[in-house]
Write a protein that holds these residues in place. Structure first.
Motif, mmCIF file in Angstrom:
data_model
loop_
_atom_site.group_PDB
_atom_site.id
_atom_site.type_symbol
_atom_site.label_atom_id
_atom_site.label_comp_id
_atom_site.label_asym_id
_atom_site.label_seq_id
_atom_site.Cartn_x
_atom_site.Cartn_y
_atom_site.Cartn_z
ATOM 1 N N LEU A 198 0.825 -1.209 0.000
ATOM 2 C CA LEU A 198 0.000 0.000 0.000
ATOM 3 C C LEU A 198 0.859 1.259 0.000
ATOM 4 O O LEU A 198 0.577 2.225 -0.713
ATOM 5 N N ILE A 199 1.921 1.258 0.812
ATOM 6 C CA ILE A 199 2.749 2.467 0.930
ATOM 7 C C ILE A 199 3.916 2.468 -0.055
ATOM 8 O O ILE A 199 4.749 3.368 -0.023
ATOM 9 N N ASN A 200 3.969 1.493 -0.949
ATOM 10 C CA ASN A 200 5.047 1.442 -1.937
ATOM 11 C C ASN A 200 4.485 1.010 -3.287
ATOM 12 O O ASN A 200 4.878 -0.014 -3.837
ATOM 13 N N PRO A 201 3.542 1.804 -3.848
ATOM 14 C CA PRO A 201 2.974 1.431 -5.138
ATOM 15 C C PRO A 201 4.030 1.486 -6.240
ATOM 16 O O PRO A 201 5.049 2.168 -6.110
ATOM 17 N N THR A 202 3.788 0.775 -7.320
ATOM 18 C CA THR A 202 4.717 0.777 -8.446
ATOM 19 C C THR A 202 4.848 2.186 -8.997
ATOM 20 O O THR A 202 3.855 2.787 -9.424
ATOM 21 N N PRO A 203 6.050 2.769 -8.993
ATOM 22 C CA PRO A 203 6.199 4.140 -9.486
ATOM 23 C C PRO A 203 6.156 4.207 -11.006
ATOM 24 O O PRO A 203 6.593 3.282 -11.700
ATOM 25 N N VAL A 204 5.609 5.290 -11.521
ATOM 26 C CA VAL A 204 5.600 5.585 -12.955
ATOM 27 C C VAL A 204 6.364 6.885 -13.148
ATOM 28 O O VAL A 204 6.005 7.912 -12.556
ATOM 29 N N GLU A 205 7.427 6.858 -13.931
ATOM 30 C CA GLU A 205 8.253 8.042 -14.118
ATOM 31 C C GLU A 205 7.445 9.153 -14.778
ATOM 32 O O GLU A 205 6.761 8.944 -15.776
ATOM 33 N N SER A 206 7.524 10.334 -14.195
ATOM 34 C CA SER A 206 6.805 11.497 -14.706
ATOM 35 C C SER A 206 7.833 12.500 -15.228
ATOM 36 O O SER A 206 8.554 13.122 -14.445
ATOM 37 N N LYS A 207 7.908 12.638 -16.539
ATOM 38 C CA LYS A 207 8.921 13.479 -17.167
ATOM 39 C C LYS A 207 8.342 14.821 -17.607
ATOM 40 O O LYS A 207 7.177 14.893 -18.001
ATOM 41 N N PRO A 208 9.162 15.866 -17.582
ATOM 42 C CA PRO A 208 8.770 17.086 -18.290
ATOM 43 C C PRO A 208 8.903 16.843 -19.793
ATOM 44 O O PRO A 208 9.952 16.406 -20.275
ATOM 45 N N LEU A 209 7.831 17.089 -20.534
ATOM 46 C CA LEU A 209 7.808 16.870 -21.975
ATOM 47 C C LEU A 209 7.487 18.179 -22.686
ATOM 48 O O LEU A 209 6.862 19.081 -22.123
ATOM 49 N N HIS A 210 7.888 18.268 -23.952
ATOM 50 C CA HIS A 210 7.789 19.510 -24.717
ATOM 51 C C HIS A 210 7.136 19.207 -26.062
ATOM 52 O O HIS A 210 7.550 18.276 -26.766
ATOM 53 N N TRP A 211 6.106 19.973 -26.407
ATOM 54 C CA TRP A 211 5.434 19.840 -27.697
ATOM 55 C C TRP A 211 5.640 21.131 -28.487
ATOM 56 O O TRP A 211 4.870 22.088 -28.348
ATOM 57 N N PRO A 212 6.690 21.212 -29.337
ATOM 58 C CA PRO A 212 6.951 22.448 -30.093
ATOM 59 C C PRO A 212 5.850 22.696 -31.135
ATOM 60 O O PRO A 212 5.462 21.782 -31.881
ATOM 61 N N TRP A 213 5.386 23.928 -31.199
ATOM 62 C CA TRP A 213 4.299 24.285 -32.110
ATOM 63 C C TRP A 213 4.670 24.007 -33.560
ATOM 64 O O TRP A 213 3.844 23.511 -34.338
ATOM 65 N N LYS A 214 5.901 24.276 -33.955
ATOM 66 C CA LYS A 214 6.266 24.096 -35.364
ATOM 67 C C LYS A 214 6.161 22.634 -35.786
ATOM 68 O O LYS A 214 5.888 22.350 -36.962
ATOM 69 N N LEU A 215 6.356 21.716 -34.864
ATOM 70 C CA LEU A 215 6.209 20.298 -35.181
ATOM 71 C C LEU A 215 4.738 19.866 -35.102
ATOM 72 O O LEU A 215 4.254 19.114 -35.954
#
Length: 362
Positions: A198-215
């Motif tokens: 309960l106190i150690n759930p499977t972690p999921v990596e949360s990354k900063p992501l970037h969506w450039p407008w030109k793409l």
């Protein structure tokens, strides 16, 4: 010493009260521009963050937002300025509407320009820099309003931990494990889980992501070819794989960017997630709960109060818009009711089969 006492509120035989939807509203470009100028003219604050919340007249403290649970702030940096590091357990979708610069999120540098989108995960230290020559203006969409309503919004200025937390393999440690593990209790599928898991759930990596407008724009413009017979909406979700089945940009929000060719009218529909639109090209109108709202490029709109019937239409030129909705949160809570066609049944998206479009024939 007297103790706090709970109240009993008798609900015997009570029926549910009707929904009290916040009315849709538009913040015109002219008002946003005036506030940008005001923020730019004032002295730089000690933390470097020139910021103003855009608050619905129905909002109450704590948790001021443009929609219940959704905060939108207008953030300005002058050339050469930077903000001080901060971190908090709210997450953000960030959208640059003027100028450019860079964000450093969890140790990752994101260089951004106009109409670029990026996310800020929970408890990752971040700051912004304006290394250009003009003003940098950003819209920041946050679930801070919801966390403040819950009285659990944790904010740390100048945190000592500047880097993103690492997600690694968990070694086997008998002292942290139950000898029984998680096991099935009933044939129907009810389980029991021990405290150690309960106190150690499977972690999921949360990354900063970037969506450039030109793409993004290169792919978005191809949706123009779907034609007027297409029954869906011409958009792409800025998808963060860490959100999995909830289809999010953060665990709380999805961000979509839409193209509306001239004279396209959407079908009326509704959903329990609230929607906020920023129109950055073109003009058009929205009908929300029977009331018509005219908008143009540079306007910000609470376009869909939760469960309010609405649809949008473009004018004589193409429309581009960023839409923020708290759909992932509602999917996780099993509360996302969605009615794509008002003549058909609603669905609980994420728990039931959703809807389809005619894209194969369009």
């Amino acid at each position: 010493m007297s103790r706090e006492r709970a109240r009993f509120v008798d609900q015997s035989g009570a029926t549910a009260a009707p929904l009290d939807l916040w009315p849709a509203l538009i913040i015109p470009k002219e008002e946003i521009d005036t506030e940008i100028e005001r923020l730019a003219q004032q002295p730089a604050p000690a933390n470097g963050r020139r910021s103003a919340w855009m608050v619905h007249p129905r909002a109450t403290s704590p948790g001021l937002g443009l929609a219940p649970g959704i905060r939108v702030s207008l953030d300005v940096l002058k050339a050469g300025e930077r903000t001080q590091p901060v971190r908090h357990n709210s997450t953000q979708v960030n959208f640059c509407i003027q100028g450019g610069g860079c964000a450093v999120v969890g140790g990752t540098r994101i260089g951004f320009g106009r109409y670029d989108v990026w996310n800020t995960p929970s408890m990752q230290s971040y700051w912004h820099v304006n290394d250009g020559t003009g003003l940098q203006v950003r819209l920041t969409y946050s679930n801070a309003a919801l966390l403040e309503k819950m009285h659990v919004h944790v904010v740390e200025d100048n945190p000592s931990q500047a880097a993103a937390p690492q997600v690694g393999e968990q070694g086997s440690n008998p002292a942290r494990s139950s000898p029984f593990g998680t096991f099935r209790l009933t044939e129907a599928g009810a389980y029991l889980m021990p405290y150690e898991q309960l106190i150690n759930p499977t972690p999921v990596e949360s990354k900063p992501l970037h969506w450039p407008w030109k793409l993004v724009k290169q792919h978005l413009d191809k949706l123009d070819a779907l034609g007027k017979s297409y029954t869906g909406r011409r958009l792409y979700l800025l998808f963060n794989p860490a959100t999995g089945r909830t289809n999010g940009t953060t665990q709380n929000f999805f961000a979509t960017i839409t193209i509306r060719p001239p004279h396209i009218v959407d079908r009326p529909h509704r959903h329990t997630s609230a929607a906020i639109n920023y129109f950055f090209a073109g003009r058009g109108r929205s009908v929300v709960e029977g009331k018509t709202y005219e908008w143009k490029a540079g306007d910000l709109m609470l376009s869909a109060p939760g469960w309010g019937v609405h649809n949008h239409a473009s004018g004589d030129e193409p429309v581009y818009e960023l839409t923020i909705q708290d759909s992932p949160l509602n999917i996780a809570m099993e509360s996302l009711l969605w009615q794509e066609d008002l003549e058909r049944q609603m669905a609980v998206l994420g728990a039931e089969q959703g809807f389809s479009t005619n894209r194969g024939q369009a």
